[in-house]
Design an enzyme around this catalytic site. Structure first.
Site, PDB file in Angstrom:
ATOM      1  N   LYS A  53       0.840  -1.206   0.000  1.00 16.17           N
ATOM      2  CA  LYS A  53       0.000   0.000   0.000  1.00 16.17           C
ATOM      3  C   LYS A  53       0.874   1.256   0.000  1.00 16.17           C
ATOM      4  O   LYS A  53       0.609   2.213  -0.723  1.00 16.17           O
ATOM      5  CB  LYS A  53      -0.935  -0.025   1.221  1.00 16.17           C
ATOM      6  CG  LYS A  53      -2.034  -1.072   1.078  1.00 16.17           C
ATOM      7  CD  LYS A  53      -2.781  -1.373   2.372  1.00 16.17           C
ATOM      8  CE  LYS A  53      -3.722  -2.566   2.137  1.00 16.17           C
ATOM      9  NZ  LYS A  53      -4.414  -3.017   3.352  1.00 16.17           N
ATOM     10  N   GLN A  97      -5.036  -1.597   9.641  1.00 13.16           N
ATOM     11  CA  GLN A  97      -4.800  -2.902   9.017  1.00 13.16           C
ATOM     12  C   GLN A  97      -5.382  -4.017   9.897  1.00 13.16           C
ATOM     13  O   GLN A  97      -5.042  -4.128  11.072  1.00 13.16           O
ATOM     14  CB  GLN A  97      -3.282  -3.096   8.794  1.00 13.16           C
ATOM     15  CG  GLN A  97      -2.918  -4.379   8.077  1.00 13.16           C
ATOM     16  CD  GLN A  97      -3.403  -4.409   6.619  1.00 13.16           C
ATOM     17  OE1 GLN A  97      -3.331  -3.410   5.893  1.00 13.16           O
ATOM     18  NE2 GLN A  97      -3.913  -5.537   6.188  1.00 13.16           N
ATOM     19  N   ASP A 122     -11.483   2.365   3.965  1.00 16.10           N
ATOM     20  CA  ASP A 122     -11.844   0.952   3.852  1.00 16.10           C
ATOM     21  C   ASP A 122     -13.361   0.789   3.737  1.00 16.10           C
ATOM     22  O   ASP A 122     -13.847  -0.319   3.490  1.00 16.10           O
ATOM     23  CB  ASP A 122     -11.353   0.179   5.089  1.00 16.10           C
ATOM     24  CG  ASP A 122     -10.145  -0.699   4.786  1.00 16.10           C
ATOM     25  OD1 ASP A 122      -9.880  -0.927   3.584  1.00 16.10           O
ATOM     26  OD2 ASP A 122      -9.488  -1.160   5.731  1.00 16.10           O
TER      27      ASP A 122
END
Ligand SMILES: NC(=O)c1ccc[n+]([C@@H]2O[C@H](COP(=O)([O-])OP(=O)(O)OC[C@H]3O[C@@H](n4cnc5c(N)ncnc54)[C@H](OP(=O)(O)O)[C@@H]3O)[C@@H](O)[C@H]2O)c1
Length: 284
Positions: A53, A97, A122
């Site tokens: 990422k 994460q 997200d």
């Protein structure tokens, strides 16, 4: 005839190249998009994902802020980091994460919900999930379903009336994927571990999406001739190689188009994370 292999790697690379131009434009107006990634603990797979990422951020011109926290971090410590990032004007996207270390599994959902919805790249907060459910297009949509839909669109633009079967009903993937395909006017069936006659059900799908986490579960006789098959699963085999939830070698003889693992959905997830961060920065 063998299926068209949907090249997620190259589709994602094209997306990143287009985004780099958009980021450049935004920078001339004084805004540099910023993505903060919080990594708690030292899970090797999570470290690899975070590394990819951050690499993608560099390529696109997005500034990345990496927050590595020890596995022993408390809920309060993580809340504190999220609160600071929510208030930081240089940060447009916040990614926690997942999964968090075991001792935090019960508060994982609560922690996700403390992310400001406008920075929730997200798409997991109730605000963004609710917007997707209601069909509002100003929310942030989870990256993997968004990327999977782009891959389907790369081979078929009009999905109206098609029967889509999604195996998996997670908040991260299965549920938002169902909403996206419903918006495309598909007839959507969501299957899960209690679904009966799963192979027969899958064999009726014009679009089959597998997101289970079971290596090569979907066999060729689960695939309708000429179906589009999207393999979301990432499984590590004993030989160390990655494979999907679909038995690629046999399914490719039946499907019209199929994504490989690796090189299918994975790169699209990261490209869509960049897109969400850019969208959040543009809305700033
Ligand atoms: N490529 C990417 O970027 C990406 C991103 C996210 C996830 N993934 C991968 O996608 C897979 C799924 O991820 P997830 O987060 O959605 O996983 P998850 O939360 O574990 O959900 C798995 C789903 O599969 C269902 N399931 C389990 N066994 C089944 C069976 N035998 N038959 C039918 N359904 C079954 C479960 O049903 P129940 O609800 O009934 O338990 C559940 O809904 C994993 O391999 C993950 O690594 C890939």
């Amino acid at each position: 005839m063998s299926a068209q292999i949907i090249d997620g790697k190259s589709i994602a690379a094209n997306l990143r190249a287009d985004m780099a131009k958009e980021v450049e434009k935004l920078k001339t107006s004084g805004i540099t998009p910023g993505l903060a990634v919080i990594l708690v603990g030292d899970d090797p797979a999570s470290q690899v994902y975070v590394g990819s990422k951050i690499k993608a951020c560099k390529e696109v011109g997005i500034e990345s802020f990496e927050h590595k926290m020890p596995a022993s971090s408390s809920e309060q410590e993580i809340r504190h980091v999220i609160k600071n990032l929510n208030e930081n004007p240089d940060v447009h996207g916040i990614l926690l994460q997942l999964p968090l270390p075991d001792h935090l599994s019960e508060v994982q959902e609560d922690l996700v919900q403390t992310i400001a919805p406008e920075k929730d790249v997200d798409g997991l907060t109730t605000t963004n999930a609710g917007k997707l459910f209601l069909g509002h297009n100003d929310g942030l949509v989870p990256c993997t379903p968004q990327g999977s839909l782009k891959l389907i669109h790369s081979v078929e633009t009009n999905l109206s009336g098609k029967h889509a079967v999604i195996i998996g009903r997670s908040n991260l993937f299965g549920k938002p994927m169902a909403q996206l395909l419903l918006q495309e006017n598909c007839t959507v069936t969501t299957a899960h571990s209690r679904t009966q006659s799963l192979p027969e059900l899958c064999a009726q799908a014009d679009i089959l999406v597998a997101a289970v986490g079971r290596p090569k579960m979907v066999q060729d006789d689960w695939v309708k001739p000429d179906a589009i098959v999207i393999d979301v699963g990432i499984n590590r085999m004993e030989n160390g190689k990655l494979c999907g939830d679909v038995d690629f070698d046999t399914a490719k003889e039946v499907a019209s188009a199929l994504t490989p693992v690796p090189g299918g959905v994975g790169p699209m997830t990261i490209a869509c994370l960049m897109e969400n961060t850019l969208k959040a920065a543009q809305a700033d």
